[in-house]
Design a protein around this motif. Structure first.
Motif, PDB file in Angstrom:
ATOM      1  N   THR A   1     -57.239  -2.261 -27.241  1.00 19.28           N
ATOM      2  CA  THR A   1     -57.028  -1.503 -28.470  1.00 19.28           C
ATOM      3  C   THR A   1     -58.289  -1.493 -29.315  1.00 19.28           C
ATOM      4  O   THR A   1     -58.936  -2.521 -29.491  1.00 19.28           O
ATOM      5  CB  THR A   1     -55.876  -2.111 -29.287  1.00 19.28           C
ATOM      6  N   GLY A   2     -58.634  -0.308 -29.827  1.00 13.60           N
ATOM      7  CA  GLY A   2     -59.740  -0.175 -30.765  1.00 13.60           C
ATOM      8  C   GLY A   2     -59.250   0.480 -32.036  1.00 13.60           C
ATOM      9  O   GLY A   2     -58.054   0.427 -32.362  1.00 13.60           O
ATOM     10  N   LYS A   3     -60.140   1.100 -32.777  1.00 14.33           N
ATOM     11  CA  LYS A   3     -59.770   1.761 -34.025  1.00 14.33           C
ATOM     12  C   LYS A   3     -59.076   3.090 -33.722  1.00 14.33           C
ATOM     13  O   LYS A   3     -59.717   4.090 -33.415  1.00 14.33           O
ATOM     14  CB  LYS A   3     -61.013   1.988 -34.890  1.00 14.33           C
ATOM     15  N   ARG A   4     -57.739   3.053 -33.770  1.00 10.68           N
ATOM     16  CA  ARG A   4     -56.901   4.220 -33.520  1.00 10.68           C
ATOM     17  C   ARG A   4     -57.162   4.821 -32.145  1.00 10.68           C
ATOM     18  O   ARG A   4     -57.113   6.044 -31.965  1.00 10.68           O
ATOM     19  CB  ARG A   4     -57.082   5.266 -34.623  1.00 10.68           C
ATOM     20  N   ILE A   5     -57.425   3.966 -31.186  1.00  5.97           N
ATOM     21  CA  ILE A   5     -57.580   4.379 -29.804  1.00  5.97           C
ATOM     22  C   ILE A   5     -56.982   3.323 -28.885  1.00  5.97           C
ATOM     23  O   ILE A   5     -56.847   2.161 -29.271  1.00  5.97           O
ATOM     24  CB  ILE A   5     -59.065   4.598 -29.406  1.00  5.97           C
ATOM     25  N   TYR A   6     -56.634   3.750 -27.684  1.00  9.72           N
ATOM     26  CA  TYR A   6     -56.286   2.836 -26.601  1.00  9.72           C
ATOM     27  C   TYR A   6     -57.276   3.090 -25.469  1.00  9.72           C
ATOM     28  O   TYR A   6     -57.431   4.226 -25.015  1.00  9.72           O
ATOM     29  CB  TYR A   6     -54.847   3.066 -26.130  1.00  9.72           C
ATOM     30  N   GLU A   7     -57.952   2.036 -25.072  1.00  9.29           N
ATOM     31  CA  GLU A   7     -58.970   2.144 -24.029  1.00  9.29           C
ATOM     32  C   GLU A   7     -58.377   1.708 -22.691  1.00  9.29           C
ATOM     33  O   GLU A   7     -57.739   0.655 -22.591  1.00  9.29           O
ATOM     34  CB  GLU A   7     -60.179   1.268 -24.358  1.00  9.29           C
TER      35      GLU A   7
ATOM     36  N   ARG B   1     -48.409   4.152 -27.501  1.00  6.72           N
ATOM     37  CA  ARG B   1     -48.814   2.831 -27.002  1.00  6.72           C
ATOM     38  C   ARG B   1     -47.960   2.416 -25.805  1.00  6.72           C
ATOM     39  O   ARG B   1     -48.481   1.967 -24.777  1.00  6.72           O
ATOM     40  CB  ARG B   1     -48.709   1.792 -28.122  1.00  6.72           C
ATOM     41  N   ARG B   2     -46.625   2.575 -25.928  1.00  7.98           N
ATOM     42  CA  ARG B   2     -45.742   2.169 -24.835  1.00  7.98           C
ATOM     43  C   ARG B   2     -45.999   2.996 -23.574  1.00  7.98           C
ATOM     44  O   ARG B   2     -46.036   2.449 -22.460  1.00  7.98           O
ATOM     45  CB  ARG B   2     -44.277   2.315 -25.271  1.00  7.98           C
ATOM     46  N   GLN B   3     -46.158   4.285 -23.744  1.00  9.42           N
ATOM     47  CA  GLN B   3     -46.390   5.144 -22.584  1.00  9.42           C
ATOM     48  C   GLN B   3     -47.733   4.827 -21.925  1.00  9.42           C
ATOM     49  O   GLN B   3     -47.838   4.828 -20.692  1.00  9.42           O
ATOM     50  CB  GLN B   3     -46.360   6.618 -23.002  1.00  9.42           C
ATOM     51  N   THR B   4     -48.735   4.544 -22.727  1.00  7.13           N
ATOM     52  CA  THR B   4     -50.045   4.214 -22.166  1.00  7.13           C
ATOM     53  C   THR B   4     -49.970   2.959 -21.316  1.00  7.13           C
ATOM     54  O   THR B   4     -50.454   2.923 -20.181  1.00  7.13           O
ATOM     55  CB  THR B   4     -51.082   4.038 -23.292  1.00  7.13           C
ATOM     56  N   HIS B   5     -49.344   1.932 -21.848  1.00  7.13           N
ATOM     57  CA  HIS B   5     -49.211   0.687 -21.083  1.00  7.13           C
ATOM     58  C   HIS B   5     -48.357   0.894 -19.831  1.00  7.13           C
ATOM     59  O   HIS B   5     -48.682   0.354 -18.756  1.00  7.13           O
ATOM     60  CB  HIS B   5     -48.589  -0.399 -21.958  1.00  7.13           C
ATOM     61  N   ALA B   6     -47.295   1.680 -19.938  1.00  2.47           N
ATOM     62  CA  ALA B   6     -46.403   1.894 -18.799  1.00  2.47           C
ATOM     63  C   ALA B   6     -47.122   2.634 -17.677  1.00  2.47           C
ATOM     64  O   ALA B   6     -46.995   2.278 -16.498  1.00  2.47           O
ATOM     65  CB  ALA B   6     -45.160   2.664 -19.241  1.00  2.47           C
ATOM     66  N   VAL B   7     -47.867   3.659 -18.030  1.00  2.00           N
ATOM     67  CA  VAL B   7     -48.573   4.447 -17.011  1.00  2.00           C
ATOM     68  C   VAL B   7     -49.684   3.630 -16.371  1.00  2.00           C
ATOM     69  O   VAL B   7     -49.885   3.675 -15.144  1.00  2.00           O
ATOM     70  CB  VAL B   7     -49.129   5.748 -17.623  1.00  2.00           C
ATOM     71  N   VAL B   8     -50.411   2.859 -17.173  1.00  2.00           N
ATOM     72  CA  VAL B   8     -51.468   2.010 -16.609  1.00  2.00           C
ATOM     73  C   VAL B   8     -50.869   0.981 -15.649  1.00  2.00           C
ATOM     74  O   VAL B   8     -51.408   0.745 -14.556  1.00  2.00           O
ATOM     75  CB  VAL B   8     -52.278   1.324 -17.729  1.00  2.00           C
TER      76      VAL B   8
END
Length: 294
Positions: free
Chosen positions: A177-183, A158-165
């Motif tokens: 955030t969805g069911k066990r996914i990050y969109e 989660r942290r890496q996804t937000h940081a890269v975006v």
């Protein structure tokens, strides 16, 4: 803004649904794919609709008083290859809309597709130490799947996804955030509910819309249909904009079968000649590219 409440079990709402259909002459049935027509599976590429759902959907699609649409977070080409029959499809959470033989793509999302691609490529490197993650580049959006990722590694993802975006996309992209996914997608006020609204606007005024879906991304579609129709959430009793709930794709099939018999019988179809004219007006009219607005 109204406070969300848990939706009621579908069995408690059948009389209301029947009454709503009795006041209409057509049904617009919109459905999510994963978790609705198809069970959630560990490997997204293996998702297929249940046989019961395929058969029940085919029955409804063949009825001249019913229009069916699939509204999915998957890419348009992906979801169209997984379920056949409906004349209308929306992919990438409504950013792609196929109807009347043409495809409209949200222009802002189209311009930001290269940023989505760079985010997905960067995340492949940033997450290489994480077991079992999967990144799906859907061109207009991207999905980081964590269903098979160990629980203790998910906060890192989660942290890496937000940081890269934030690093690559800045204010142009956002994470949801969805069911066990990050969109990952463009930060624009657009979702499944917008696609449903465009489709519904093309229908005759005496059409009742029903939307069936299972995830957070379906909430905008529930809000769109609930003013004149019915929203059905698949899953638990968490607060939702949907007024009804069922518990699984198997229950979706039972609902579709009910709609194909009791529900269709309740529709006020009118005289056969008038009904034929109404059907032609939905299927033969011209369509402008309604996704030009940003």
């Amino acid at each position: 803004m109204s406070t969300l409440t848990p939706p009621s079990p579908i069995d408690e709402q059948r009389a209301r649904i029947r009454s709503t259909l009795a006041d209409a002459s057509r049904l617009l049935l919109c459905l999510d794919f994963d978790g609705t027509l198809a069970p959630i599976v560990e490997e997204p590429d293996e998702a297929t609709p249940t046989t019961a759902n395929e058969n029940a959907l085919a029955t409804l699609t063949s009825d001249p008083a019913v229009s069916t649409a699939i509204i999915s977070g998957r890419a348009l080409t992906d979801v169209r290859g997984r379920v056949d029959g409906p004349k209308m499809y929306a992919g990438n959470h409504g950013l792609e809309l196929a109807r009347r033989g043409s495809v409209a793509v949200h222009p802002v999302a189209n311009k930001r597709a290269s940023q989505v691609e760079r985010v997905c490529e960067t995340l492949e490197t940033a997450l290489e130490s994480v077991p079992n993650y999967r990144i799906e580049n859907k061109r207009l959006t991207g999905t980081v799947h964590v269903r098979s990722v160990p629980d203790d590694a998910r906060p890192f993802v989660r942290r890496q996804t937000h940081a890269v975006v934030d690093q690559v996309g800045g204010d142009a992209l956002e994470v949801s955030t969805g069911k066990r996914i990050y969109e990952i997608g463009p930060s624009i006020p657009w979702g499944k509910g917008n696609a449903v609204a465009l489709i519904a606007a093309d229908m005759p005024p005496d059409t009742v819309p029903i939307y069936i879906g299972d995830d957070v991304t379906d909430e905008s579609a529930f809000r769109t249909v609930e003013s004149d129709g019915i929203g059905v959430r698949v899953g638990g009793d968490e607060p939702s904009a949907a007024s009804c709930r069922i518990d699984s794709p198997e229950a979706v099939a039972r609902l579709l079968e009910w709609l194909g018999s009791v529900g269709i019988d309740a529709l006020e179809r009118g005289e056969p000649e008038l009904r034929s004219i109404s059907t032609r007006s939905v299927t033969d009219g011209s369509l402008s590219t309604a996704t030009r607005s940003s």
